[in-house]
Design a protein around this motif. Sequence first.
Motif, mmCIF file in Angstrom:
data_model
loop_
_atom_site.group_PDB
_atom_site.id
_atom_site.type_symbol
_atom_site.label_atom_id
_atom_site.label_comp_id
_atom_site.label_asym_id
_atom_site.label_seq_id
_atom_site.Cartn_x
_atom_site.Cartn_y
_atom_site.Cartn_z
ATOM 1 N N ALA A 1 0.822 -1.206 0.000
ATOM 2 C CA ALA A 1 0.000 0.000 0.000
ATOM 3 C C ALA A 1 0.861 1.263 0.000
ATOM 4 C CB ALA A 1 -0.923 -0.012 1.216
ATOM 5 N N TYR A 2 1.885 1.261 0.845
ATOM 6 C CA TYR A 2 2.772 2.424 0.893
ATOM 7 C C TYR A 2 3.432 2.672 -0.459
ATOM 8 C CZ TYR A 2 2.961 3.655 5.902
ATOM 9 O OH TYR A 2 2.680 4.121 7.160
ATOM 10 N N PHE B 1 3.433 5.760 -2.789
ATOM 11 C CA PHE B 1 4.664 6.499 -3.083
ATOM 12 C C PHE B 1 4.800 6.720 -4.595
ATOM 13 C CE2 PHE B 1 6.848 4.411 0.855
ATOM 14 C CZ PHE B 1 6.094 5.219 1.687
ATOM 15 N N GLU B 2 4.470 5.668 -5.346
ATOM 16 C CA GLU B 2 4.535 5.767 -6.813
ATOM 17 C C GLU B 2 3.568 6.833 -7.312
ATOM 18 O OE1 GLU B 2 3.901 2.858 -10.730
ATOM 19 O OE2 GLU B 2 3.614 2.087 -8.701
ATOM 20 N N GLU B 3 2.378 6.845 -6.739
ATOM 21 C CA GLU B 3 1.369 7.826 -7.126
ATOM 22 C C GLU B 3 1.823 9.250 -6.787
ATOM 23 O OE1 GLU B 3 -2.655 8.355 -4.992
ATOM 24 O OE2 GLU B 3 -3.131 7.039 -6.682
ATOM 25 N N SER C 1 3.244 5.097 13.524
ATOM 26 C CA SER C 1 1.892 5.258 12.995
ATOM 27 C C SER C 1 1.955 5.815 11.569
ATOM 28 C CB SER C 1 1.077 6.202 13.877
ATOM 29 O OG SER C 1 1.578 7.533 13.788
ATOM 30 N N THR C 2 0.917 5.534 10.794
ATOM 31 C CA THR C 2 0.845 6.030 9.416
ATOM 32 C C THR C 2 0.865 7.555 9.397
ATOM 33 O OG1 THR C 2 -0.472 4.085 8.859
ATOM 34 C CG2 THR C 2 -0.448 5.862 7.254
ATOM 35 N N LYS C 3 0.180 8.163 10.343
ATOM 36 C CA LYS C 3 0.152 9.628 10.429
ATOM 37 C C LYS C 3 1.554 10.181 10.641
ATOM 38 C CE LYS C 3 -1.993 13.400 13.051
ATOM 39 N NZ LYS C 3 -2.932 13.731 14.151
ATOM 40 N N ASN C 4 2.309 9.555 11.519
ATOM 41 C CA ASN C 4 3.673 9.983 11.810
ATOM 42 C C ASN C 4 4.564 9.831 10.582
ATOM 43 O OD1 ASN C 4 6.586 9.084 12.846
ATOM 44 N ND2 ASN C 4 5.723 10.479 14.355
ATOM 45 N N VAL C 5 4.402 8.702 9.872
ATOM 46 C CA VAL C 5 5.189 8.448 8.661
ATOM 47 C C VAL C 5 4.923 9.523 7.615
ATOM 48 C CG1 VAL C 5 5.464 6.902 6.676
ATOM 49 C CG2 VAL C 5 5.399 5.963 8.998
ATOM 50 N N TYR C 6 3.637 9.851 7.410
ATOM 51 C CA TYR C 6 3.320 10.829 6.365
ATOM 52 C C TYR C 6 3.686 12.254 6.770
ATOM 53 C CZ TYR C 6 1.366 7.622 3.009
ATOM 54 O OH TYR C 6 1.223 6.626 2.069
ATOM 55 N N GLN C 7 3.699 12.544 8.046
ATOM 56 C CA GLN C 7 4.183 13.859 8.466
ATOM 57 C C GLN C 7 5.665 13.991 8.114
ATOM 58 O OE1 GLN C 7 2.298 16.597 10.086
ATOM 59 N NE2 GLN C 7 4.099 17.402 9.011
ATOM 60 N N GLU D 1 -5.202 13.554 4.452
ATOM 61 C CA GLU D 1 -5.543 13.099 3.094
ATOM 62 C C GLU D 1 -4.585 12.008 2.633
ATOM 63 O OE1 GLU D 1 -5.736 14.964 -1.446
ATOM 64 O OE2 GLU D 1 -5.749 16.307 0.297
ATOM 65 N N LEU D 2 -3.310 12.160 2.952
ATOM 66 C CA LEU D 2 -2.311 11.156 2.598
ATOM 67 C C LEU D 2 -2.594 9.838 3.313
ATOM 68 C CD1 LEU D 2 0.830 13.460 2.824
ATOM 69 C CD2 LEU D 2 -0.095 12.469 0.718
ATOM 70 N N VAL D 3 -2.929 9.911 4.585
ATOM 71 C CA VAL D 3 -3.235 8.716 5.369
ATOM 72 C C VAL D 3 -4.426 7.979 4.777
ATOM 73 C CG1 VAL D 3 -4.098 7.908 7.607
ATOM 74 C CG2 VAL D 3 -2.241 9.575 7.527
ATOM 75 N N LEU D 4 -5.472 8.713 4.419
ATOM 76 C CA LEU D 4 -6.675 8.078 3.867
ATOM 77 C C LEU D 4 -6.398 7.423 2.521
ATOM 78 C CD1 LEU D 4 -9.415 10.718 4.785
ATOM 79 C CD2 LEU D 4 -9.073 8.459 5.803
ATOM 80 N N ALA D 5 -5.555 8.049 1.707
ATOM 81 C CA ALA D 5 -5.220 7.480 0.404
ATOM 82 C C ALA D 5 -4.464 6.164 0.571
ATOM 83 C CB ALA D 5 -4.392 8.474 -0.404
ATOM 84 N N LYS D 6 -3.487 6.137 1.475
ATOM 85 C CA LYS D 6 -2.740 4.906 1.728
ATOM 86 C C LYS D 6 -3.659 3.847 2.317
ATOM 87 C CE LYS D 6 -0.256 2.117 4.608
ATOM 88 N NZ LYS D 6 -0.635 1.507 5.910
ATOM 89 N N ARG D 7 -4.564 4.251 3.230
ATOM 90 C CA ARG D 7 -5.485 3.308 3.868
ATOM 91 C C ARG D 7 -6.396 2.644 2.834
ATOM 92 N NH1 ARG D 7 -8.538 5.807 8.773
ATOM 93 N NH2 ARG D 7 -6.369 5.864 9.504
ATOM 94 N N ASP D 8 -6.763 3.386 1.808
ATOM 95 C CA ASP D 8 -7.608 2.819 0.755
ATOM 96 C C ASP D 8 -6.864 1.714 0.008
ATOM 97 O OD1 ASP D 8 -10.047 2.823 -0.799
ATOM 98 O OD2 ASP D 8 -8.873 3.670 -2.431
#
Length: 222
Positions: free
Chosen positions: A23-24, A28-30, A47-53, A67-74
């Motif tokens: 998923a990541y 990342f490619e996108e 956490s995903t939030k921490n990674v994207y920050q 928004e980044l977290v939700l996109a990865k979660r999808d």
Amino acid sequence: MVRTVIFDMDGVIVDTEPVHRYAYYRHFEELGIEVPADEYATFTGRSTKNVYQFLKDKHGLGPEVEELVLAKRDFFNRAFDEQPDLDLLAGVRTLIEDLHQHQMQLILASSASKSTIDRVMRRFALGPYFSHLVSGEDFPRSKPDPAIFEHAASLSEAPKQQCVVIEDSSNGVTAAKAAGIFCIGYSSEHSPLQDLSHADLVVAHFRELTAARIATLEPSVG
């Protein structure tokens, strides 16, 4: 005597790391960013939030962190639902059932989101074994910050000195020790490049652990 066992989830209960990685990297490619394998390894336990920050700050990404977290979660949710062979790690269900049968309190403290935790609990019918499910998304800083484990220990029916944490990541072990909790490091083939040397005990398979063995550990000296 140990009365409460605090479990991490990813890499300890279920091997969702390949799903997260897929998923990541799709995301990342996108986003058009490069994340080397050694840098990605440092994300384990965060956490995903921490990674994207971190990634937003490093790469100057435009979208907000949420928004980044939700996109990865999808990406993750679709991959999770499409993997029929996803299973619990070898021996962990037996250990969970053994601990439960011996009236030990089980608490989940995972960096994963609430939605991912709920997905795992439902798919493998693990909910009845755990008194509390703690998600890293509720904390501003993720492992190695000790906040999640300090909170999990506060939910224990026993004092912190009678709790142990089971973790598979460098960040998770560091967080547990910073919280002053005895830590069992699980050396998993699914969590590479992790330094567990600062754990109080390291095991390579869950058959090395039983309720009887865990009960007789001495966390107060950990």
